[in-house]
Design a protein around this motif. Structure first.
Motif, PDB file in Angstrom:
ATOM      1  N   ILE A 288       0.843  -1.207   0.000  1.00 11.86           N
ATOM      2  CA  ILE A 288       0.000   0.000   0.000  1.00 11.86           C
ATOM      3  C   ILE A 288       0.877   1.255   0.000  1.00 11.86           C
ATOM      4  CG2 ILE A 288      -1.633   1.339   1.386  1.00 11.86           C
ATOM      5  CD1 ILE A 288      -2.909  -1.312   2.232  1.00 11.86           C
ATOM      6  N   LEU A 289       1.977   1.210   0.777  1.00 11.93           N
ATOM      7  CA  LEU A 289       2.865   2.369   0.839  1.00 11.93           C
ATOM      8  C   LEU A 289       3.518   2.656  -0.512  1.00 11.93           C
ATOM      9  CD1 LEU A 289       4.660   1.902   4.282  1.00 11.93           C
ATOM     10  CD2 LEU A 289       2.904   3.568   3.655  1.00 11.93           C
ATOM     11  N   LEU A 290       3.675   1.619  -1.314  1.00 10.75           N
ATOM     12  CA  LEU A 290       4.341   1.808  -2.613  1.00 10.75           C
ATOM     13  C   LEU A 290       3.415   2.415  -3.674  1.00 10.75           C
ATOM     14  CD1 LEU A 290       6.428  -1.476  -2.951  1.00 10.75           C
ATOM     15  CD2 LEU A 290       7.194   0.773  -2.230  1.00 10.75           C
ATOM     16  N   LEU A 291       2.098   2.254  -3.477  1.00 15.18           N
ATOM     17  CA  LEU A 291       1.170   2.678  -4.536  1.00 15.18           C
ATOM     18  C   LEU A 291       1.328   4.149  -4.960  1.00 15.18           C
ATOM     19  CD1 LEU A 291      -2.141   0.826  -3.570  1.00 15.18           C
ATOM     20  CD2 LEU A 291      -0.622   0.366  -5.507  1.00 15.18           C
ATOM     21  N   PRO A 292       1.478   5.103  -4.012  1.00 18.93           N
ATOM     22  CA  PRO A 292       1.562   6.506  -4.441  1.00 18.93           C
ATOM     23  C   PRO A 292       2.693   6.773  -5.428  1.00 18.93           C
ATOM     24  CG  PRO A 292       1.255   6.375  -2.072  1.00 18.93           C
ATOM     25  CD  PRO A 292       1.487   4.980  -2.549  1.00 18.93           C
ATOM     26  N   PHE A 293       3.764   5.984  -5.355  1.00 17.79           N
ATOM     27  CA  PHE A 293       4.885   6.224  -6.274  1.00 17.79           C
ATOM     28  C   PHE A 293       4.469   6.015  -7.731  1.00 17.79           C
ATOM     29  CE2 PHE A 293       7.030   5.321  -2.291  1.00 17.79           C
ATOM     30  CZ  PHE A 293       7.968   6.340  -2.258  1.00 17.79           C
ATOM     31  N   PHE A 294       3.565   5.079  -7.954  1.00 22.21           N
ATOM     32  CA  PHE A 294       3.117   4.848  -9.336  1.00 22.21           C
ATOM     33  C   PHE A 294       2.312   6.042  -9.843  1.00 22.21           C
ATOM     34  CE2 PHE A 294       3.845   0.499  -7.829  1.00 22.21           C
ATOM     35  CZ  PHE A 294       4.626   0.020  -8.856  1.00 22.21           C
ATOM     36  N   TYR A 295       1.529   6.647  -8.935  1.00 20.97           N
ATOM     37  CA  TYR A 295       0.773   7.837  -9.338  1.00 20.97           C
ATOM     38  C   TYR A 295       1.709   9.021  -9.527  1.00 20.97           C
ATOM     39  CZ  TYR A 295      -3.406   5.183  -8.432  1.00 20.97           C
ATOM     40  OH  TYR A 295      -4.386   4.226  -8.493  1.00 20.97           O
ATOM     41  N   TYR A 296       2.777   9.059  -8.744  1.00 15.31           N
ATOM     42  CA  TYR A 296       3.756  10.138  -8.902  1.00 15.31           C
ATOM     43  C   TYR A 296       4.417  10.022 -10.279  1.00 15.31           C
ATOM     44  CZ  TYR A 296       7.633  13.276  -8.001  1.00 15.31           C
ATOM     45  OH  TYR A 296       8.533  14.304  -8.089  1.00 15.31           O
ATOM     46  N   ASP A 297       4.718   8.799 -10.702  1.00 13.07           N
ATOM     47  CA  ASP A 297       5.307   8.599 -12.036  1.00 13.07           C
ATOM     48  C   ASP A 297       4.345   9.095 -13.119  1.00 13.07           C
ATOM     49  OD1 ASP A 297       7.484   7.492 -10.837  1.00 13.07           O
ATOM     50  OD2 ASP A 297       6.930   5.413 -11.240  1.00 13.07           O
ATOM     51  N   PHE A 298       3.068   8.851 -12.901  1.00 18.15           N
ATOM     52  CA  PHE A 298       2.057   9.342 -13.854  1.00 18.15           C
ATOM     53  C   PHE A 298       2.061  10.873 -13.868  1.00 18.15           C
ATOM     54  CE2 PHE A 298      -2.438  10.901 -13.954  1.00 18.15           C
ATOM     55  CZ  PHE A 298      -2.611  10.826 -15.320  1.00 18.15           C
ATOM     56  N   TYR A 299       2.098  11.462 -12.664  1.00 17.10           N
ATOM     57  CA  TYR A 299       2.106  12.926 -12.563  1.00 17.10           C
ATOM     58  C   TYR A 299       3.342  13.512 -13.257  1.00 17.10           C
ATOM     59  CZ  TYR A 299       3.138  17.427 -10.432  1.00 17.10           C
ATOM     60  OH  TYR A 299       3.483  18.727 -10.248  1.00 17.10           O
ATOM     61  N   LEU A 300       4.506  12.899 -13.036  1.00 15.64           N
ATOM     62  CA  LEU A 300       5.738  13.381 -13.668  1.00 15.64           C
ATOM     63  C   LEU A 300       5.599  13.368 -15.182  1.00 15.64           C
ATOM     64  CD1 LEU A 300       8.841  11.897 -11.798  1.00 15.64           C
ATOM     65  CD2 LEU A 300       7.976  14.247 -11.830  1.00 15.64           C
ATOM     66  N   SER A 301       4.936  12.333 -15.703  1.00 14.14           N
ATOM     67  CA  SER A 301       4.805  12.239 -17.157  1.00 14.14           C
ATOM     68  C   SER A 301       3.931  13.375 -17.694  1.00 14.14           C
ATOM     69  CB  SER A 301       4.224  10.882 -17.552  1.00 14.14           C
ATOM     70  OG  SER A 301       2.840  10.843 -17.267  1.00 14.14           O
ATOM     71  N   LEU A 302       2.994  13.866 -16.860  1.00 13.12           N
ATOM     72  CA  LEU A 302       2.143  14.979 -17.302  1.00 13.12           C
ATOM     73  C   LEU A 302       2.919  16.282 -17.365  1.00 13.12           C
ATOM     74  CD1 LEU A 302      -1.161  14.372 -15.273  1.00 13.12           C
ATOM     75  CD2 LEU A 302      -0.669  13.723 -17.625  1.00 13.12           C
ATOM     76  N   THR A 303       3.911  16.411 -16.475  1.00 20.38           N
ATOM     77  CA  THR A 303       4.648  17.675 -16.416  1.00 20.38           C
ATOM     78  C   THR A 303       5.630  17.814 -17.582  1.00 20.38           C
ATOM     79  OG1 THR A 303       6.326  16.680 -15.002  1.00 20.38           O
ATOM     80  CG2 THR A 303       4.515  17.801 -13.900  1.00 20.38           C
ATOM     81  N   PHE A 304       5.947  16.741 -18.249  1.00 24.08           N
ATOM     82  CA  PHE A 304       6.820  16.816 -19.414  1.00 24.08           C
ATOM     83  C   PHE A 304       6.002  17.363 -20.579  1.00 24.08           C
ATOM     84  CE2 PHE A 304       8.854  15.078 -23.203  1.00 24.08           C
ATOM     85  CZ  PHE A 304      10.193  15.353 -22.949  1.00 24.08           C
ATOM     86  N   GLN A 305       6.382  18.490 -21.097  1.00 24.89           N
ATOM     87  CA  GLN A 305       5.651  19.177 -22.185  1.00 24.89           C
ATOM     88  C   GLN A 305       4.215  19.553 -21.789  1.00 24.89           C
ATOM     89  OE1 GLN A 305       5.854  16.449 -25.508  1.00 24.89           O
ATOM     90  NE2 GLN A 305       7.840  17.221 -26.137  1.00 24.89           N
TER      91      GLN A 305
END
Ligand code: FES
Length: 245
Positions: free
Chosen positions: A133-150
């Motif tokens: 459960i503690l690891l799950l937010p990291f996957f959403y963070y990776d998604f968020y990072l991908s949005l910030t590119f361009q």
């Protein structure tokens, strides 16, 4: 495919030439376990042999900080009820069923409760759940990072989001989580926040009834996300901007 028909097909295949070359599990119902073991082996090999760097704002799920601690997701999945059902029934042949009356696999090998080393090890699952459960937010963070590119939503972002969502659905539909949020309560009206917990438990129970399918879907999605990013790294034109912010 109806279960009986599947079983008949598996038995027919087993008796045919195919059965000579393939282990029974490949043609019976144990594909989930085999895909997990194969993906784990390929993943470990690919991580070491063909590491890929972040590309266009995307981080491969195999290289996300989440999986720097590979043993945790790996053990979490290996001790998941869906997978342990697979290897207990089909590889170890013990115990063969949940029903107490059927647990005597052989006269010499009675079911003695969860006392042998493997079954006790599997009980670690409830603790691995907390880590999962503690690891799950990291996957959403990776998604968020991908949005910030361009500042854009791209196909790859959706792949990462689908990966995060399927992992979340699998993790939160876990049997141990079901116990944690309400399954351990005997009397809801006596327990603090009993009604809310009962609602939550009933909602989670719906997902829990699909847990085995979610275990497999999340695994395949994880692998697909890795393949997608490897394809991008290899220069395939598979990423497109869908929306600019
Ligand atoms: Fe499958 Fe917990 S039982 S993740």
């Amino acid at each position: 495919m109806p279960r009986l028909y599947r079983r008949g097909l598996a038995e027919a295949l087993q008796k045919s030439a195919a059965g000579y070359f393939f282990p029974y599990e490949f043609i019976e119902s144990n594909w989930r376990l085999w895909t997990f073991l194969i993906i784990l082996a390929i993943g470990m090999w690919a991580i070491v042999t063909y590491p890929i760097s972040p590309i266009n704002g995307y981080i491969d799920p195999f290289y996300s900080p989440t999986v720097l601690i590979v043993p945790i997701p790996g053990l979490f999945r290996l001790t998941c009820y869906a997978y342990r059902k697979d290897y207990n029934r089909h590889l170890l042949h013990h115990p063969l069923a949940c029903d107490n009356l059927q647990r005597e696999d052989a006269p010499t090998r009675k079911y003695t409760g969860e006392r042998n080393a493997i079954l006790q090890f599997e009980n670690l699952h409830r603790y691995l759940l907390y880590a999962g459960i503690l690891l799950l937010p990291f996957f959403y963070y990776d998604f968020y990072l991908s949005l910030t590119f361009q500042n854009s939503l791209r196909v790859g972002s959706l792949v990462l989001l689908a990966n995060a969502l399927t992992l979340t659905a699998w993790t939160l539909s876990c049997h141990a989580f079901r116990h944690l949020i309400g399954g351990n309560i005997d009397c809801y009206s006596c327990a603090p926040a009993g009604n809310a917990r009962n609602l939550l438990w009933r909602f989670q129970s719906r997902w829990n009834s699909h847990h085995e399918a979610l275990a497999w879907i999340s695994l395949l999605m994880f692998f697909f996300a890795d393949l997608y990013l490897r394809g991008l790294t290899a220069g395939l034109p598979i990423d497109h901007i869908l929306f600019k912010f």
